[in-house]
Enzyme design. Structure first.
Site, PDB file in Angstrom:
ATOM      1  N   CYS A 221      -4.901   2.576  -3.630  1.00 15.00           N
ATOM      2  CA  CYS A 221      -3.639   3.083  -3.053  1.00 15.00           C
ATOM      3  C   CYS A 221      -2.504   2.087  -3.255  1.00 15.00           C
ATOM      4  CB  CYS A 221      -3.780   3.442  -1.576  1.00 15.00           C
ATOM      5  SG  CYS A 221      -5.046   4.657  -1.257  1.00 15.00           S
TER       6      CYS A 221
ATOM      7  N   LYS B  86     -10.443  -0.619  10.691  1.00 17.64           N
ATOM      8  CA  LYS B  86     -10.590  -1.795   9.828  1.00 17.64           C
ATOM      9  C   LYS B  86     -10.914  -3.035  10.656  1.00 17.64           C
ATOM     10  CE  LYS B  86      -7.257  -0.146   6.355  1.00 17.64           C
ATOM     11  NZ  LYS B  86      -8.123   0.406   5.309  1.00 17.64           N
TER      12      LYS B  86
ATOM     13  N   ASP C  61       3.068  -4.683   7.999  1.00 17.52           N
ATOM     14  CA  ASP C  61       1.879  -3.841   7.870  1.00 17.52           C
ATOM     15  C   ASP C  61       0.676  -4.770   7.993  1.00 17.52           C
ATOM     16  OD1 ASP C  61      -0.355  -2.526   6.976  1.00 17.52           O
ATOM     17  OD2 ASP C  61       0.553  -1.758   5.132  1.00 17.52           O
TER      18      ASP C  61
ATOM     19  N   HIS D 204       0.869  -1.183   0.000  1.00 14.67           N
ATOM     20  CA  HIS D 204       0.000   0.000   0.000  1.00 14.67           C
ATOM     21  C   HIS D 204       0.906   1.233   0.000  1.00 14.67           C
ATOM     22  CE1 HIS D 204      -2.716   3.007   1.821  1.00 14.67           C
ATOM     23  NE2 HIS D 204      -3.715   2.241   1.417  1.00 14.67           N
TER      24      HIS D 204
ATOM     25  N   GLN E  99      -4.611  -5.126   6.912  1.00 15.71           N
ATOM     26  CA  GLN E  99      -5.665  -6.013   6.389  1.00 15.71           C
ATOM     27  C   GLN E  99      -5.665  -7.376   7.075  1.00 15.71           C
ATOM     28  OE1 GLN E  99      -7.984  -4.951   4.601  1.00 15.71           O
ATOM     29  NE2 GLN E  99      -7.150  -3.049   3.780  1.00 15.71           N
TER      30      GLN E  99
HETATM   31  N1  C6P Z   1      -6.283   0.531   2.867  1.00 19.33           N
HETATM   32  C1  C6P Z   1      -8.164   0.168   1.385  1.00 19.33           C
HETATM   33  O1  C6P Z   1      -9.277   0.439   0.938  1.00 19.33           O
HETATM   34  P1  C6P Z   1      -5.083   3.751   7.192  1.00 19.33           P
HETATM   35  O2  C6P Z   1      -5.686   4.563   6.083  1.00 19.33           O
HETATM   36  O3  C6P Z   1      -3.941   4.469   7.853  1.00 19.33           O
HETATM   37  O4  C6P Z   1      -6.097   3.233   8.143  1.00 19.33           O
HETATM   38  O5  C6P Z   1      -4.486   2.428   6.498  1.00 19.33           O
HETATM   39  C2  C6P Z   1      -3.533   2.507   5.486  1.00 19.33           C
HETATM   40  C3  C6P Z   1      -3.268   1.152   4.915  1.00 19.33           C
HETATM   41  C4  C6P Z   1      -2.023   0.580   5.084  1.00 19.33           C
HETATM   42  N2  C6P Z   1      -1.739  -0.662   4.649  1.00 19.33           N
HETATM   43  C5  C6P Z   1      -2.665  -1.409   4.019  1.00 19.33           C
HETATM   44  C6  C6P Z   1      -2.317  -2.797   3.585  1.00 19.33           C
HETATM   45  C7  C6P Z   1      -3.949  -0.889   3.809  1.00 19.33           C
HETATM   46  O6  C6P Z   1      -4.858  -1.642   3.196  1.00 19.33           O
HETATM   47  C8  C6P Z   1      -4.246   0.424   4.236  1.00 19.33           C
HETATM   48  C9  C6P Z   1      -5.596   1.050   3.979  1.00 19.33           C
HETATM   49  C10 C6P Z   1      -7.629   0.972   2.555  1.00 19.33           C
HETATM   50  O7  C6P Z   1      -7.490  -0.744   0.927  1.00 19.33           O
HETATM   51  C11 C6P Z   1      -7.727   2.430   2.292  1.00 19.33           C
HETATM   52  S1  C6P Z   1      -6.694   2.956   0.958  1.00 19.33           S
END
Ligand code: C6P
Length: 402
Positions: free
Chosen positions: A360, A222, A196, A119, A199
Site C-alpha cells: 500500500c 498492529k 501516522d 501509506h 507502525q
Molecule cells: N499497513 C501493512 O502491511 P489500517 O489498515 O487502517 O489498520 O492501517 C493503515 C495503515 C496506515 N499507515 C501505515 C503506516 C500503515 O502501515 C498502515 C497499514 C499494513 O503495511 C497493511 S497495508
C-alpha cells in the site's frame, strides 16, 4: 523474551509441514491469550451497548469502555482522555481528520504537505479532500536509502500550508522519521502536524505530549489488540473547532428537525455503536505491552533487525529497500532478477510468512522503479532461530528459481 512467546497460541502450529515463522507483524500482530480471553469474557459476561442504559450490564460496559480510553491516554501520554477518539483503525482516523479538518480549515489554494513514503491511507484521503476543497497536495521526497528529505519538506512549508501529515515509521522502508523536528519546523510557522503512528505504537515509545503533535493515529490490531479498533488522538483545541465526521446516535446533545446540537468531546466524533469488546481488548493489549515494557520490546526488535540484516546480506543478489540509519524492525528486500511474489510463494511453502507486493505504498515502489518487495517485519516474540529459517528459505527459493 522467549517466555512471552507461549502467550501467543497461534505461533505454535505447523504450516506446510514446518513450524510457522510469522514475519508479517507490520500487517497485523498476533494476539496473546489474555486478549483472546478478554474478548470472550466480555461477550460471556458484560456485552451491552454503552452510554445508553441505566441497567447493570450497560453501566459495566460503559465503565470498561471509558477505562480503556484512559489506558490509551496514559499509553500515549495524552493530556486529556477526551482527546482520545475510538475509530476502526488508522485508516478511519486519518479519513476522519481529512474530512473534518478539511471541511473546517482547507480552502481554495491552501496546501497539505505529506511525504513520498506515506501509506495510501495517508495519501488518498488528502487527495480526496484537496480535490473537494480546491487545495493542493505537496509531497516531500526521500533519499534512496529511505531517509526523508527534511530540507525539501521544510522548503514546502509556507503560509498556504494548512497541515503536515507524516508517518512516524514507514511500513515499507522501516524508516523512523524525525517527527519531533518536523513538528518544530511546522509549528514555527503555525502549521499543525498529523503523525501516522500505525507502525510505531507497539514498537517504539510514543509520547504525544513531548512530540506536541496535533493529531496521532494508530490501529489496535498492529499492537496485539483485536481488529476493528483504532485511535485518533487530537488536541482539544482542534477537535473543538472541527465539525463531526459522521452523524447519528451518541454524537448529539439535542435533535430537533429545526436544529441539532452536538455532544461534547470525544463523543462528538463517535457516532453509532462502537466496537466495545475490541476496545476492551485494546486495553488488555496495552496492559500486556506495558507489562513487558516498550523499551524492552524495542531493544529485542532492534536486535532481530540487526541480525536479520546481517544474515540476509550474505545471500547472493540481495537488495535491501530502505537502509536509513534510524529504523524500526521492518526489512524490505528483493533478489536480483526474481519477482517478490515468486520468492514469497516459495518460502511460504517452507512455513515462512512474509508480505510481498507494494505494501500500500505504490509511490515508494515508483521511487525505486520496482513492482514490489518482500518484507519481513518483526515482533518481540520472534527469535533469532526464526531469522535463520528465513535466510535459509530465501536462499533455497533463490536456488530453485535461478
Ligand atoms: N499497513 C501493512 O502491511 P489500517 O489498515 O487502517 O489498520 O492501517 C493503515 C495503515 C496506515 N499507515 C501505515 C503506516 C500503515 O502501515 C498502515 C497499514 C499494513 O503495511 C497493511 S497495508
Amino acid at each position: 523474551m522467549q517466555d512471552y512467546r507461549k502467550d501467543f497460541p497461534i505461533l505454535d502450529q505447523q504450516v506446510n509441514g514446518y513450524p510457522l515463522v510469522y514475519f508479517d507483524n507490520a500487517a497485523t500482530t498476533q494476539k496473546p491469550q489474555v486478549v483472546i480471553d478478554a474478548l470472550t469474557e466480555y461477550y460471556r459476561t458484560v456485552n451491552s451497548n454503552i452510554h445508553r442504559g441505566v441497567h447493570h450490564l450497560s453501566q459495566l460496559a460503559t465503565a470498561r469502555f471509558e477505562e480503556a480510553r484512559r489506558a490509551v491516554q496514559q499509553f500515549i501520554h495524552a493530556p486529556h482522555a477526551h482527546e482520545v477518539v475510538f475509530t476502526r483503525g488508522t485508516t478511519e482516523s486519518i479519513n476522519l481528520i481529512a474530512s473534518s479538518f478539511g471541511r473546517a480549515f482547507l480552502h481554495e489554494g491552501d496546501e497539505v504537505v505529506i511525504s513520498e513514503m506515506e501509506h495510501h491511507a495517508n495519501i488518498v484521503p488528502w487527495q480526496m479532500i484537496c480535490e473537494e476543497r480546491g487545495a493542493l497536495l505537496r509531497v516531500a521526497g526521500f533519499d534512496d536509502d529511505g531517509t526523508l528529505r527534511l530540507d525539501e519538506l521544510e522548503g514546502l512549508l509556507s503560509d498556504r500550508t494548512k497541515l503536515v501529515a507524516v508517518a512516524h515509521v514507514s511500513n515499507t522502508l522501516g524508516t523512523i522519521n524525525p517527527v519531533k523536528r518536523i513538528i518544530n519546523l511546522a509549528h514555527d510557522r503555525g502549521i499543525p502536524v498529523l503523525v501516522d503512528g500505525a507502525q510505531a505504537a507497539a514498537h517504539i515509545p510514543v509520547n504525544v505530549l513531548a512530540l506536541d503533535c496535533d493529531f496521532y493515529c494508530f490501529s489496535g490490531h498492529k499492537m496485539y489488540a483485536p481488529m476493528g479498533v483504532g485511535v485518533m488522538y487530537g488536541k482539544e483545541k482542534w477537535l473543538n473547532a472541527m465539525p463531526p465526521y459522521q452523524g447519528g446516535g451518541e454524537m448529539i446533545k439535542t435533535v430537533t428537525f429545526a436544529k441539532t446540537t452536538y455532544n461534547e468531546l470525544p463523543f462528538k466524533f463517535e457516532a453509532g455503536t462502537p466496537s466495545v469488546g475490541d476496545v476492551i481488548g485494546l486495553k488488555t493489549a496495552i496492559d500486556y505491552v506495558n507489562g513487558i515494557g516498550i523499551d524492552a520490546i524495542a531493544a529485542q526488535e532492534h536486535a532481530l533487525l540487526e541480525y536479520a540484516t546481517e544474515k540476509l546480506s550474505h545471500i547472493d543478489g540481495i537488495e535491501f529497500v530502505g537502509t536509513a540509519t534510524e529504523k524500526a524492525a521492518i526489512l524490505s528486500f528483493n533478489l536480483q532478477g526474481l519477482h517478490p511474489f515468486d520468492v514469497g510463494t516459495l518460502i511460504d511453502q517452507m512455513g515462512v510468512a512474509v508480505r510481498t507486493g507494494h505494501h500500500c505504498t505504490q509511490p515508494v515502489m515508483d521511487h525505486y522503479g520496482i513492482p514490489g518487495t518482500l518484507r519481513a517485519s518483526f515482533a518481540f516474540y520472534n527469535t533469532m532461530d526464526e531469522v535463520d529459517r528465513l535466510a535459509a528459505a530465501v536462499e533455497k527459493a533463490a536456488k530453485m528459481l535461478r
